[in-house]
Design an enzyme around this catalytic site. Structure first.
Site, PDB file in Angstrom:
ATOM      1  N   VAL A  30       8.584 -15.385  79.614  1.00 17.52           N
ATOM      2  CA  VAL A  30       7.340 -15.210  80.367  1.00 17.52           C
ATOM      3  C   VAL A  30       6.608 -13.933  79.997  1.00 17.52           C
ATOM      4  O   VAL A  30       5.530 -13.651  80.520  1.00 17.52           O
ATOM      5  CB  VAL A  30       7.611 -15.224  81.891  1.00 17.52           C
ATOM      6  CG1 VAL A  30       8.070 -16.589  82.346  1.00 17.52           C
ATOM      7  CG2 VAL A  30       8.642 -14.160  82.275  1.00 17.52           C
ATOM      8  N   GLY A  31       7.159 -13.135  79.102  1.00 12.46           N
ATOM      9  CA  GLY A  31       6.494 -11.919  78.675  1.00 12.46           C
ATOM     10  C   GLY A  31       7.127 -11.396  77.403  1.00 12.46           C
ATOM     11  O   GLY A  31       8.316 -11.600  77.157  1.00 12.46           O
ATOM     12  N   SER A  32       6.324 -10.741  76.568  1.00 12.57           N
ATOM     13  CA  SER A  32       6.844 -10.227  75.311  1.00 12.57           C
ATOM     14  C   SER A  32       6.056  -9.008  74.906  1.00 12.57           C
ATOM     15  O   SER A  32       4.843  -8.920  75.127  1.00 12.57           O
ATOM     16  CB  SER A  32       6.753 -11.296  74.216  1.00 12.57           C
ATOM     17  OG  SER A  32       7.275 -10.817  73.012  1.00 12.57           O
ATOM     18  N   GLY A  33       6.746  -8.031  74.319  1.00 10.47           N
ATOM     19  CA  GLY A  33       6.088  -6.825  73.855  1.00 10.47           C
ATOM     20  C   GLY A  33       6.882  -6.165  72.755  1.00 10.47           C
ATOM     21  O   GLY A  33       7.885  -6.703  72.276  1.00 10.47           O
ATOM     22  N   ALA A  34       6.429  -4.985  72.334  1.00 12.05           N
ATOM     23  CA  ALA A  34       7.065  -4.288  71.225  1.00 12.05           C
ATOM     24  C   ALA A  34       8.504  -3.923  71.537  1.00 12.05           C
ATOM     25  O   ALA A  34       9.350  -3.889  70.645  1.00 12.05           O
ATOM     26  CB  ALA A  34       6.263  -3.038  70.875  1.00 12.05           C
ATOM     27  N   VAL A  38      10.883 -10.797  78.175  1.00  7.24           N
ATOM     28  CA  VAL A  38      11.270 -11.090  79.550  1.00  7.24           C
ATOM     29  C   VAL A  38      11.317 -12.592  79.758  1.00  7.24           C
ATOM     30  O   VAL A  38      10.425 -13.330  79.320  1.00  7.24           O
ATOM     31  CB  VAL A  38      10.302 -10.441  80.557  1.00  7.24           C
ATOM     32  CG1 VAL A  38      10.752 -10.715  81.983  1.00  7.24           C
ATOM     33  CG2 VAL A  38      10.224  -8.945  80.319  1.00  7.24           C
ATOM     34  N   ASP A 145       3.887   5.739  84.688  1.00 11.16           N
ATOM     35  CA  ASP A 145       3.028   4.615  84.291  1.00 11.16           C
ATOM     36  C   ASP A 145       2.644   3.774  85.505  1.00 11.16           C
ATOM     37  O   ASP A 145       2.749   2.551  85.486  1.00 11.16           O
ATOM     38  CB  ASP A 145       3.711   3.749  83.246  1.00 11.16           C
ATOM     39  CG  ASP A 145       2.731   2.789  82.543  1.00 11.16           C
ATOM     40  OD1 ASP A 145       1.514   3.052  82.596  1.00 11.16           O
ATOM     41  OD2 ASP A 145       3.181   1.794  81.964  1.00 11.16           O
TER      42      ASP A 145
END
Length: 477
Positions: A30-34, A38, A145
């Site tokens: 459901v989520g992806s990044g560097a 997730v 953050d």
């Protein structure tokens, strides 16, 4: 000392890890990044829906685990149920799954809810945010953050701080809490799975306890061994000592309610963005100024400070509260220079009159702006809000960090105790899911992915560059 050998090739997929798949049914990414991926998953023991956060950066994983374990009994901080770590594998955090966030509440209120957010609703959101931030700061944790998309919300309206990948604990490792009674108890299984006791109301994993009791010698893992395990996790990349997770954008990984790493700007150090090789040591390496999402970044960070504390979170709170009142961002800068310009256009210039020590900021003598003769002022930016609401924001958006009101002080502010009172949590309106922006047509909310370049100076008018004894300075007019 020779550098460590390069890490072995990783699959970077929790699908191949039997210690995880034997306990969780993975429903999809459901989520992806560097630095993280997730997944939504179902715990097999009791069908509890959770978020599995696979963190590819060991420093970020270490910080998030340490912070969440310290804060595990805080009702307004996301719950870390357990985590998995093994040699040559990414850390995988098992987190409670929260379907919405404050950013979605703001967008829904602006676009879908005809009557917007009531004062009572706003006050309840503010109270919950302050409780979460106060828990962090009482434990010497600076989040670094804070923004609406990192304030996740359960289906029944409970708001929780998430995404602690940039968090720093400002005390020595192993002595996070002043009171030892605040330190949670940890347990470990032989395969390096650590189970955290969840707060009351979060179901425990039945099979987790069975795994722990299978090895009595490792039951009730003490502080020393626990810290040793985390030190191993942290030491997997000893060359990474200066917040490398804040130097590469994490894309839109926070676009889903999955407690993921944040979308960070400035992937490459610009000509004026200062990242210290020497800075205040907090037990985890030097601090860096390149943290947080630009729209919520404190002025001292924009001027390169590495000597800061929890006050940077308080500035972020001021930006968040202003957005709750306005239903749109207060300082939507397109670059760090533009960010400073937007702040000064509303609040006036940063000078030694308002902050006597500001000239000591690393980039203060490098970057200067023409005098803003007539600042817009917060009153003009919040035309339909009461004086008490404007004053609440003013208490946080102070240039001098020591002048910013603490979370505890604001919890006792008269604004929150006067009519209309905060509504009960059960009366809060919560979107069923997080509402993602249309990536193909950025609207007035902007697109975080395009906030990472500071080389386009044409929008700032004339620029005067002069040489100095120590290098150069830039003046924007």
């Amino acid at each position: 000392m020779d550098p460590p050998p390069p890490p072995k090739s990783k699959s970077w997929s929790i699908h191949t890890r039997p210690e995880i798949t034997s306990k969780y049914e993975i429903l999809g990414r459901v989520g992806s990044g560097a630095y993280s991926d997730v997944y939504k998953a179902r715990r097999l023991s009791d069908s509890l829906i959770v978020a599995l956060k696979e963190v590819h950066d060991c420093q970020s994983a270490f910080r998030e685990i340490e912070a969440l374990q310290t804060l595990q009994h805080s009702p307004n901080v996301v719950v870390l149920l357990e985590y998995f770590w093994a040699e040559d594998e990414d850390a995988v955090l098992v987190l409670e799954y929260l379907p919405s966030d404050l950013g979605s509440v703001i967008r829904e209120s602006k676009k879908e809810w005809m009557d917007g957010l009531s004062v009572g609703e706003i006050k309840r959101w503010i109270v919950q945010i302050l409780c979460g931030v106060d828990a962090c700061h009482r434990n010497s944790i600076v989040h670094r953050d804070l923004k609406p998309s990192n304030l996740l919300i359960s289906a029944d309206g409970v708001l929780k701080l998430a995404d602690f990948g940039q968090a720093r604990i400002l005390l020595e490792p192993g002595f996070v809490a002043v009171d030892d009674d605040l330190q949670p108890q940890y347990r470990s299984t032989p395969n390096q799975t650590t189970v955290c006791e969840p707060p009351e109301g979060i179901p425990k994993a039945h099979n987790a306890a069975q795994g722990v009791h299978a090895n009595q010698e490792q039951e009730n893992l003490g502080r020393e061994e626990h810290d040793s395990n985390l030190d191993k996790l942290r030491a997997k990349d000893v060359l990474d000592e200066i917040d490398k997770e804040s130097d590469i954008p994490d894309g839109d990984v926070s676009c889903l309610a999955t407690c993921t790493a944040s979308d960070i700007e400035d992937p490459f150090k610009s000509s004026y963005s200062y990242e210290a090789e020497e800075g205040e040591k907090d037990g985890y390496g030097p601090l860096t100024s390149c943290v947080g999402t630009r729209w919520f970044r404190a002025p001292e960070l924009l001027y390169g400070s590495t000597n800061y504390g929890v006050e940077i979170d308080l500035w972020s709170l001021g930006c968040i509260f202003a957005e709750l009142f306005r239903l749109e961002p207060l300082f939507p800068g397109t670059s760090d220079i533009d960010q400073l310009g937007k702040i000064f256009s509303i609040l006036g210039n940063l000078s030694e009159e308002v902050w006597p020590d500001c000239s000591e900021l690393p980039d203060y003598k490098i970057i200067s702006f023409g005098k803003v003769e007539s600042p817009i002022g917060l009153e003009a930016c919040m035309p339909n809000r009461s004086p008490d609401e404007i004053y609440l924001v003013k208490k946080l958006l102070c240039f001098h960090p020591v002048s910013r009101a603490t979370a505890m002080e604001l919890l006792h502010d008269k604004y929150l105790s006067e009519e209309p009172l905060p509504v009960p949590i059960s009366e809060l309106r919560v979107p069923s899911t997080r509402s993602a922006q249309d990536e193909s047509s950025p609207d007035e909310w902007g697109d975080f992915r395009h906030m990472d370049s500071d080389s386009d100076f044409e929008e700032f008018g004339s620029i005067n560059v002069t040489t100095t004894d120590s290098g150069f300075s830039m003046r924007f007019t």
